[in-house]
Design an enzyme around this catalytic site. Sequence first.
Site, PDB file in Angstrom:
ATOM      1  N   ASP A 159       0.861  -1.190   0.000  1.00 34.03           N
ATOM      2  CA  ASP A 159       0.000   0.000   0.000  1.00 34.03           C
ATOM      3  C   ASP A 159       0.895   1.236   0.000  1.00 34.03           C
ATOM      4  OD1 ASP A 159      -2.073   1.786   0.286  1.00 34.03           O
ATOM      5  OD2 ASP A 159      -2.286   1.465   2.448  1.00 34.03           O
TER       6      ASP A 159
ATOM      7  N   ASP B  93      -3.294 -10.153 -16.225  1.00 33.49           N
ATOM      8  CA  ASP B  93      -4.256 -11.233 -16.072  1.00 33.49           C
ATOM      9  C   ASP B  93      -5.480 -10.917 -16.931  1.00 33.49           C
ATOM     10  OD1 ASP B  93      -5.648 -13.434 -14.864  1.00 33.49           O
ATOM     11  OD2 ASP B  93      -4.497 -13.083 -13.042  1.00 33.49           O
TER      12      ASP B  93
ATOM     13  N   GLU C  96      -4.502 -20.674 -17.744  1.00 33.39           N
ATOM     14  CA  GLU C  96      -4.845 -21.492 -16.578  1.00 33.39           C
ATOM     15  C   GLU C  96      -5.779 -22.603 -17.051  1.00 33.39           C
ATOM     16  OE1 GLU C  96      -6.889 -21.074 -12.158  1.00 33.39           O
ATOM     17  OE2 GLU C  96      -7.676 -19.936 -13.841  1.00 33.39           O
TER      18      GLU C  96
ATOM     19  N   ASP D 157      -1.549  -1.149  -3.887  1.00 31.57           N
ATOM     20  CA  ASP D 157      -1.874  -0.341  -5.068  1.00 31.57           C
ATOM     21  C   ASP D 157      -0.696  -0.319  -6.042  1.00 31.57           C
ATOM     22  OD1 ASP D 157      -0.102   1.528  -3.886  1.00 31.57           O
ATOM     23  OD2 ASP D 157      -1.767   2.403  -2.752  1.00 31.57           O
TER      24      ASP D 157
ATOM     25  N   ASP E  79      -7.021 -16.415 -17.463  1.00 27.83           N
ATOM     26  CA  ASP E  79      -7.806 -17.022 -16.394  1.00 27.83           C
ATOM     27  C   ASP E  79      -8.739 -18.114 -16.954  1.00 27.83           C
ATOM     28  OD1 ASP E  79      -8.626 -16.667 -13.532  1.00 27.83           O
ATOM     29  OD2 ASP E  79     -10.575 -16.251 -14.436  1.00 27.83           O
TER      30      ASP E  79
ATOM     31  N   ASP F 100      -4.584   3.520   2.674  1.00 30.98           N
ATOM     32  CA  ASP F 100      -5.991   3.092   2.735  1.00 30.98           C
ATOM     33  C   ASP F 100      -6.131   1.603   3.070  1.00 30.98           C
ATOM     34  OD1 ASP F 100      -5.249   1.853   0.389  1.00 30.98           O
ATOM     35  OD2 ASP F 100      -6.814   2.749  -0.861  1.00 30.98           O
TER      36      ASP F 100
ATOM     37  N   HIS G 108      -2.183 -17.432  -6.021  1.00 28.84           N
ATOM     38  CA  HIS G 108      -3.162 -16.789  -5.131  1.00 28.84           C
ATOM     39  C   HIS G 108      -4.357 -17.684  -4.818  1.00 28.84           C
ATOM     40  CE1 HIS G 108      -4.714 -16.461  -9.120  1.00 28.84           C
ATOM     41  NE2 HIS G 108      -5.884 -16.077  -8.658  1.00 28.84           N
ATOM     42  N   ASP G 109      -4.433 -18.857  -5.444  1.00 29.73           N
ATOM     43  CA  ASP G 109      -5.541 -19.786  -5.189  1.00 29.73           C
ATOM     44  C   ASP G 109      -5.106 -20.973  -4.335  1.00 29.73           C
ATOM     45  OD1 ASP G 109      -7.292 -18.301  -6.807  1.00 29.73           O
ATOM     46  OD2 ASP G 109      -6.690 -19.386  -8.614  1.00 29.73           O
TER      47      ASP G 109
HETATM   48  C1  GLC Z   1      -9.210 -18.473 -11.570  1.00 26.95           C
HETATM   49  C2  GLC Z   1      -8.540 -17.490 -10.663  1.00 26.95           C
HETATM   50  C3  GLC Z   1      -9.313 -17.420  -9.392  1.00 26.95           C
HETATM   51  C4  GLC Z   1     -10.706 -16.942  -9.727  1.00 26.95           C
HETATM   52  C5  GLC Z   1     -11.367 -17.824 -10.790  1.00 26.95           C
HETATM   53  C6  GLC Z   1     -12.570 -17.167 -11.380  1.00 26.95           C
HETATM   54  O1  GLC Z   1      -9.181 -19.762 -11.083  1.00 26.95           O
HETATM   55  O2  GLC Z   1      -7.212 -17.842 -10.472  1.00 26.95           O
HETATM   56  O3  GLC Z   1      -8.722 -16.602  -8.432  1.00 26.95           O
HETATM   57  O4  GLC Z   1     -11.490 -16.944  -8.573  1.00 26.95           O
HETATM   58  O5  GLC Z   1     -10.500 -18.068 -11.857  1.00 26.95           O
HETATM   59  O6  GLC Z   1     -12.196 -16.077 -12.161  1.00 26.95           O
END
Ligand code: GLC
Length: 541
Positions: free
Chosen positions: A25, A102, A245, A33, A203, A29, A317-318
């Site tokens: 950040d 992304d 992905e 960012d 994605d 806030d 991140h998943d």
């Molecule tokens: C992908 C992303 C995930 C998101 C999902 C729907 O798996 O990595 O974070 O929630 O797609 O967009």
Amino acid sequence: MLDKTKYGWWKSAVFYQIYPKSFQDSDGDGLGDIPGIISRLDYLEKLGVDGIWLSPVLDSPQVDNGYDISDYRAIWPPYGAMRDMERLISEAKKRGISIIMDLVLNHTSDRHPWFREALKGRDNPYHDYYVWREGEPGTPPNDMRACFGGSAWEYVPELGQYYFHQYAVQQPDLNWDNPRVRRELYDMIRFWVNKGVEGFRLDVIDSIAKEPDKKITARGPKLHEYVRELSANAFIEPGIVTVGEAWSADTGEAKKWSAPDGSELSMVFQFEHICLDQSFEKWDAVPLPLPKLKRCFERWQRELHGEGWNSLFLENHDLPRVVSRWGDDTAFRVESAKCLAAMLYGMEGTPYIYQGEEIGMTNVPLGLSDYEDVETVNMIAERRARGYPDGEILASARARSRDNARTPMQWDASENAGFTTGRPWFAVNENYRGINVRSALADPDSVFYFYQKLIALRKKHPVFRDGEFTLLEPEDEALFVYTRCTDAERLLVICNMSGDARKYTVPAGFENAEILIGNYKGVSDVLRPWEARMMYEGGTR
Ligand code: GLC
């Protein structure tokens, strides 16, 4: 420096994923960012990465932290303005770092103007941008389930129709069978290429060609046709790097996706290795069977060699933090974080580091009411309704929730880990006083410097890119050992993936090999807990 105008430059590259909300950040806030990211580019340059995969920064109601986009050509205001994004692209480029954006092409937010228009009537030109079926209230077209729980169909009384959503209710699926949709998306991608973006992560790209009447989501019959069209129209420059992905990809599919003629994508993220430690759903964790993990990597390494290209990753991140998942985040946190890195970074493919992985960040012990992630929150409600005890639900969430990876980046030992001067949007992991970037940079034996060295080694020795993979000791429950060989060079990677010491004799031909990197001082024929070593013969020293 890599020549990024040439097809295939990414075979020698290492990428770093940033989850913007939790990275840095700059204005107090409590949300990360874009100016915050810019302020940390020197750090990423020091690590040695060639590109940043930037999770979505576009305008969004944030139901799924930006994977629900309401405007593909505007930055979400709390992250900054378009000029901040332009500055990020140019400042990164100055440091040899490409921005990989992304792209969420399977669905939009329900607040996207296309969907707002679509809701206005069946005759609206945008109605057919989404996937609709007739139906009566309470009787959806079929029993398909959304990935985040509940039915995949949502009824709109004003239209007397259901729309299809593979993810949250607020993420309606786009209709890729409509050529206008496809053209709009290609134009949007060109907009970002013209701004200087050098690559894209796509994605859930294997879901675009859905056929819900046949209950097909991933791998629809038109999938590769659509991807080839996308590639030909949007990824025109040979240097653009693309990673899709694709949870559904097996090795055969991945060879199509990453065919060396560049007709589809540069590579995909596949998740076969990631799914080995679950029984029924991802929430039901079982211990990792190491021989299976080795066989899985071996198959991917062997089958894509010369015929496609792998991505290499253990976190994003998943996913939960790998040092907590497959390593030991207590007694051997540093050793096991390095061992996991060595295990992966000797392989063929393009590695992706997820923010914080390079300092060995761990899972976070939250309470049931602390979770933010829509998938976890829905799971908690569903499992409660099905009568699971809270203790069991919490154990699943703590082991598996995506929120484990989404706590703020731990920069230093000051309040809120140096992430923000305000109130952080999400819990900071309490172990930040010990685990943070500042202390990692001050310690020559830190996980950070191990990653830095691995990255440099991958660039120095062609065998990391070209070598043929051979798995040794396939059935061993603790050791992960393999070689990579070309005519000129040989690499041996030895990892003791356990907390017990193990005797190991280096195979013939490597007795006098140079030790490129290791996570313990000195060498003996007893491998210490989580000891890892890379040995090398030939080529340039
Ligand atoms: C992908 C992303 C995930 C998101 C999902 C729907 O798996 O990595 O974070 O929630 O797609 O967009």
